[in-house]
Scaffold this motif. Structure first.
Motif, PDB file in Angstrom:
ATOM      1  N   GLY A 112       0.780  -1.231   0.000  1.00 59.28           N
ATOM      2  CA  GLY A 112       0.000   0.000   0.000  1.00 59.28           C
ATOM      3  C   GLY A 112       0.808   1.276   0.000  1.00 59.28           C
ATOM      4  N   VAL A 113       2.115   1.180   0.266  1.00 57.88           N
ATOM      5  CA  VAL A 113       2.898   2.411   0.370  1.00 57.88           C
ATOM      6  C   VAL A 113       2.979   3.132  -0.979  1.00 57.88           C
ATOM      7  CG1 VAL A 113       5.075   1.117   0.233  1.00 57.88           C
ATOM      8  CG2 VAL A 113       5.108   3.429   1.078  1.00 57.88           C
ATOM      9  N   LEU A 114       3.151   2.358  -2.048  1.00 60.79           N
ATOM     10  CA  LEU A 114       3.211   2.977  -3.374  1.00 60.79           C
ATOM     11  C   LEU A 114       1.892   3.673  -3.692  1.00 60.79           C
ATOM     12  CD1 LEU A 114       4.615   3.431  -6.105  1.00 60.79           C
ATOM     13  CD2 LEU A 114       3.633   1.266  -6.849  1.00 60.79           C
ATOM     14  N   ASN A 115       0.805   3.004  -3.333  1.00 60.69           N
ATOM     15  CA  ASN A 115      -0.524   3.546  -3.549  1.00 60.69           C
ATOM     16  C   ASN A 115      -0.699   4.887  -2.822  1.00 60.69           C
ATOM     17  OD1 ASN A 115      -3.142   3.670  -4.340  1.00 60.69           O
ATOM     18  ND2 ASN A 115      -3.897   2.195  -2.837  1.00 60.69           N
ATOM     19  N   ARG A 116      -0.265   4.932  -1.547  1.00 61.78           N
ATOM     20  CA  ARG A 116      -0.428   6.159  -0.765  1.00 61.78           C
ATOM     21  C   ARG A 116       0.430   7.293  -1.323  1.00 61.78           C
ATOM     22  NH1 ARG A 116      -1.718   2.308   3.039  1.00 61.78           N
ATOM     23  NH2 ARG A 116       0.396   1.762   3.682  1.00 61.78           N
ATOM     24  N   ILE A 117       1.633   6.946  -1.756  1.00 58.73           N
ATOM     25  CA  ILE A 117       2.519   7.975  -2.310  1.00 58.73           C
ATOM     26  C   ILE A 117       1.972   8.482  -3.649  1.00 58.73           C
ATOM     27  CG2 ILE A 117       4.813   8.334  -3.312  1.00 58.73           C
ATOM     28  CD1 ILE A 117       5.916   6.621  -1.000  1.00 58.73           C
ATOM     29  N   ALA A 118       1.545   7.553  -4.494  1.00 62.63           N
ATOM     30  CA  ALA A 118       0.987   7.951  -5.790  1.00 62.63           C
ATOM     31  C   ALA A 118      -0.247   8.837  -5.612  1.00 62.63           C
ATOM     32  CB  ALA A 118       0.657   6.709  -6.617  1.00 62.63           C
ATOM     33  N   SER A 119      -1.036   8.548  -4.563  1.00 67.13           N
ATOM     34  CA  SER A 119      -2.234   9.356  -4.286  1.00 67.13           C
ATOM     35  C   SER A 119      -1.883  10.808  -3.995  1.00 67.13           C
ATOM     36  CB  SER A 119      -2.986   8.816  -3.068  1.00 67.13           C
ATOM     37  OG  SER A 119      -3.534   7.563  -3.343  1.00 67.13           O
ATOM     38  N   LYS A 120      -0.809  11.004  -3.220  1.00 65.91           N
ATOM     39  CA  LYS A 120      -0.422  12.380  -2.866  1.00 65.91           C
ATOM     40  C   LYS A 120      -0.057  13.187  -4.113  1.00 65.91           C
ATOM     41  CE  LYS A 120      -0.564  12.014   1.713  1.00 65.91           C
ATOM     42  NZ  LYS A 120      -1.606  12.708   2.484  1.00 65.91           N
ATOM     43  N   TRP A 121       0.666  12.550  -5.025  1.00 62.93           N
ATOM     44  CA  TRP A 121       1.003  13.253  -6.273  1.00 62.93           C
ATOM     45  C   TRP A 121      -0.254  13.528  -7.080  1.00 62.93           C
ATOM     46  CZ3 TRP A 121       5.540  15.441  -6.680  1.00 62.93           C
ATOM     47  CH2 TRP A 121       6.653  14.883  -6.035  1.00 62.93           C
ATOM     48  N   ARG A 122      -1.129  12.528  -7.102  1.00 61.31           N
ATOM     49  CA  ARG A 122      -2.361  12.632  -7.867  1.00 61.31           C
ATOM     50  C   ARG A 122      -3.221  13.796  -7.377  1.00 61.31           C
ATOM     51  NH1 ARG A 122      -5.063  13.634 -11.025  1.00 61.31           N
ATOM     52  NH2 ARG A 122      -7.055  12.803 -11.730  1.00 61.31           N
ATOM     53  N   GLN A 123      -3.328  13.892  -6.050  1.00 60.24           N
ATOM     54  CA  GLN A 123      -4.175  14.933  -5.464  1.00 60.24           C
ATOM     55  C   GLN A 123      -3.748  16.334  -5.884  1.00 60.24           C
ATOM     56  OE1 GLN A 123      -3.990  14.128  -1.232  1.00 60.24           O
ATOM     57  NE2 GLN A 123      -4.975  12.139  -1.524  1.00 60.24           N
ATOM     58  N   ARG A 124      -2.449  16.487  -6.142  1.00 60.30           N
ATOM     59  CA  ARG A 124      -1.940  17.792  -6.557  1.00 60.30           C
ATOM     60  C   ARG A 124      -1.848  17.922  -8.072  1.00 60.30           C
ATOM     61  NH1 ARG A 124      -0.626  21.837  -2.435  1.00 60.30           N
ATOM     62  NH2 ARG A 124      -1.045  20.699  -0.533  1.00 60.30           N
ATOM     63  N   GLY A 125      -2.339  16.912  -8.771  1.00 59.44           N
ATOM     64  CA  GLY A 125      -2.387  16.991 -10.226  1.00 59.44           C
ATOM     65  C   GLY A 125      -1.080  16.687 -10.933  1.00 59.44           C
ATOM     66  N   PHE A 126      -0.119  16.113 -10.207  1.00 62.56           N
ATOM     67  CA  PHE A 126       1.150  15.788 -10.850  1.00 62.56           C
ATOM     68  C   PHE A 126       1.058  14.484 -11.623  1.00 62.56           C
ATOM     69  CE2 PHE A 126       2.912  18.765  -7.818  1.00 62.56           C
ATOM     70  CZ  PHE A 126       3.954  19.320  -8.526  1.00 62.56           C
ATOM     71  N   ASN A 127       1.735  14.456 -12.764  1.00 68.37           N
ATOM     72  CA  ASN A 127       1.919  13.208 -13.479  1.00 68.37           C
ATOM     73  C   ASN A 127       3.336  12.727 -13.175  1.00 68.37           C
ATOM     74  OD1 ASN A 127       1.482  11.038 -15.117  1.00 68.37           O
ATOM     75  ND2 ASN A 127       1.657  12.175 -17.044  1.00 68.37           N
ATOM     76  N   ILE A 128       3.447  11.504 -12.686  1.00 74.43           N
ATOM     77  CA  ILE A 128       4.773  10.942 -12.462  1.00 74.43           C
ATOM     78  C   ILE A 128       5.323  10.496 -13.809  1.00 74.43           C
ATOM     79  CG2 ILE A 128       6.060   9.076 -11.347  1.00 74.43           C
ATOM     80  CD1 ILE A 128       3.943   9.232  -9.074  1.00 74.43           C
ATOM     81  N   GLU A 129       6.428  11.114 -14.182  1.00 72.36           N
ATOM     82  CA  GLU A 129       7.012  10.908 -15.519  1.00 72.36           C
ATOM     83  C   GLU A 129       7.735   9.564 -15.583  1.00 72.36           C
ATOM     84  OE1 GLU A 129       7.350  12.698 -19.169  1.00 72.36           O
ATOM     85  OE2 GLU A 129       6.632  13.821 -17.435  1.00 72.36           O
ATOM     86  N   THR A 130       8.636   9.360 -14.647  1.00 74.51           N
ATOM     87  CA  THR A 130       9.304   8.059 -14.524  1.00 74.51           C
ATOM     88  C   THR A 130       9.370   7.707 -13.042  1.00 74.51           C
ATOM     89  OG1 THR A 130      11.600   8.828 -14.224  1.00 74.51           O
ATOM     90  CG2 THR A 130      10.814   8.608 -16.492  1.00 74.51           C
ATOM     91  N   LEU A 131       9.517   6.432 -12.777  1.00 73.31           N
ATOM     92  CA  LEU A 131       9.582   5.957 -11.396  1.00 73.31           C
ATOM     93  C   LEU A 131      10.423   4.686 -11.368  1.00 73.31           C
ATOM     94  CD1 LEU A 131       8.693   5.783  -8.428  1.00 73.31           C
ATOM     95  CD2 LEU A 131       6.592   4.696  -9.200  1.00 73.31           C
ATOM     96  N   ALA A 132      11.355   4.630 -10.453  1.00 73.72           N
ATOM     97  CA  ALA A 132      12.161   3.420 -10.284  1.00 73.72           C
ATOM     98  C   ALA A 132      12.153   3.072  -8.804  1.00 73.72           C
ATOM     99  CB  ALA A 132      13.582   3.661 -10.772  1.00 73.72           C
ATOM    100  N   VAL A 133      11.794   1.838  -8.501  1.00 73.04           N
ATOM    101  CA  VAL A 133      11.698   1.400  -7.115  1.00 73.04           C
ATOM    102  C   VAL A 133      12.494   0.110  -6.934  1.00 73.04           C
ATOM    103  CG1 VAL A 133      10.158   0.772  -5.216  1.00 73.04           C
ATOM    104  CG2 VAL A 133       9.315   2.248  -7.048  1.00 73.04           C
ATOM    105  N   GLY A 134      13.388   0.111  -5.957  1.00 75.75           N
ATOM    106  CA  GLY A 134      14.151  -1.101  -5.663  1.00 75.75           C
ATOM    107  C   GLY A 134      14.576  -1.106  -4.212  1.00 75.75           C
ATOM    108  N   HIS A 135      15.174  -2.204  -3.779  1.00 77.39           N
ATOM    109  CA  HIS A 135      15.647  -2.301  -2.399  1.00 77.39           C
ATOM    110  C   HIS A 135      16.762  -1.282  -2.147  1.00 77.39           C
ATOM    111  CE1 HIS A 135      13.314  -5.873  -1.601  1.00 77.39           C
ATOM    112  NE2 HIS A 135      13.747  -6.401  -2.729  1.00 77.39           N
ATOM    113  N   SER A 136      16.837  -0.803  -0.917  1.00 75.90           N
ATOM    114  CA  SER A 136      17.919   0.115  -0.527  1.00 75.90           C
ATOM    115  C   SER A 136      18.966  -0.658   0.265  1.00 75.90           C
ATOM    116  CB  SER A 136      17.354   1.254   0.317  1.00 75.90           C
ATOM    117  OG  SER A 136      17.109   0.785   1.634  1.00 75.90           O
ATOM    118  N   GLU A 137      19.922   0.054   0.830  1.00 74.79           N
ATOM    119  CA  GLU A 137      20.980  -0.590   1.622  1.00 74.79           C
ATOM    120  C   GLU A 137      20.490  -0.950   3.024  1.00 74.79           C
ATOM    121  OE1 GLU A 137      20.742   2.492   0.888  1.00 74.79           O
ATOM    122  OE2 GLU A 137      21.264   3.767   2.595  1.00 74.79           O
ATOM    123  N   ILE A 138      19.289  -0.497   3.377  1.00 75.50           N
ATOM    124  CA  ILE A 138      18.763  -0.756   4.710  1.00 75.50           C
ATOM    125  C   ILE A 138      17.661  -1.810   4.608  1.00 75.50           C
ATOM    126  CG2 ILE A 138      17.688   0.269   6.751  1.00 75.50           C
ATOM    127  CD1 ILE A 138      18.837   3.001   5.734  1.00 75.50           C
TER     128      ILE A 138
END
Lengths: 190, 190
Positions: B19-45
């Motif tokens: 659900g975290v991606l969903n919640r983050i995408a919602s925040k951008w959506r609410q402000r009318g932003f289009n996410i141009e590119t997105l890359a998601v992967g594991h971090s060092e933590i």
């Protein structure tokens, strides 16, 4: 890191419109899936982006979600390529601590993995590496003792092997294929 | 492709939870932003993923959204690195039509852009290329006349240059930095 036993790789061709990511993420969320990695970029068709997801779950459940995803109006095509013969890689940047005694050891590791040094500071360097998840994780493990300060990964992208782009069996292919049309090609060798 | 005038690169360190991606995408959506590119992967933590967004919009509006994003409980850290000195690249696969007369011309283009051939069929090949958006677009443009059948891109990942990982100024750095600690490093050269 989780095992790859139930890992699925899903490729979606979607319209570039605000909210599409949100709607797609919601469908996965509703079925309780965690999106493991996600890579989104422009496709070869203007106005369409191609998303590559990896998700963990039973095949049946993944099928249910991909069916649901067709209800998202911006989704043009969605394919589970997990069982296909694919090439799949990702890109990663690794910032690793260095000093005079460790620098050459780290460069040796970079060389083994064909990683590039893309930034150098007096106490760290950034390595860029391309490969499958196992390669990136193997390199990361070898660098850990030196102090990994930051890791950023793109998530996997994948493409089916062979001559026919399976994301194009909807007829879109033809308008891009003019170079070799009408010529006898079967049996030609490199 | 849109101009990069108002392009922002945002890096978010988030918990790996459904659900975290969903919640983050919602925040951008609410402000009318289009996410141009997105890359998601594991971090060092362990348990945390790092997301790299590119979005198009005024700096003020982007700031508003990043503030909103801190309200998403899984967001650990979020940074707009647009104005920073960064290394930024993405990975792309390009499937291009080939035949006996075009194959060597395409291999020449691949060589100029240091792209790798990762799959070959009798009527097409897949090229893998790493670089900034301009490089990938330049190579893509050169390949278009031969027939580009499929393009998949990871979206940009980026890391600030220099010794101090800015995503780690919250103190997380120390537990990863053991290799060089306590030694005099200033002034050391490669």
């Amino acid at each position: 890191m989780p095992s790859r036993n139930n890992h699925h790789t899903i490729v979606a061709l979607v319209e570039d419109k605000p909210g599409v990511l949100n709607r797609i993420a919601s469908k996965w969320r509703q079925r309780g899936f965690n999106i493991e990695t996600l890579a989104v970029g422009h496709s070869e068709i203007p106005g369409l982006s191609r998303m590559t997801f990896t998700v963990d779950g039973a095949t049946h459940d993944v099928e249910q979600v991909t069916k649901q995803l067709y209800k998202v109006i911006e989704v043009v095509k969605i394919t589970d390529i997990t069982a296909e013969d694919v090439v799949a890689r990702e890109l990663a940047f690794i910032r690793v601590a260095t000093n005079n005694s460790t620098r050459s050891l780290i460069l040796d590791i970079a060389s083994i993995f064909r990683a590039n040094v893309i930034d150098v500071a007096y106490d760290s360097m950034i390595l860029e590496v391309t490969g499958d998840e196992d390669k990136i994780e193997a390199m990361y493990e070898l660098l850990l003792p030196y102090g990994v300060k930051e890791l950023v990964r793109t998530g996997r992208i994948a493409m089916t092997r062979g001559g026919v782009g399976m994301h194009h069996d909807d007829g879109n292919t033809r308008r891009y294929r003019s170079a070799g049309e009408g010529k006898a090609q079967v049996g030609s060798l490199l």
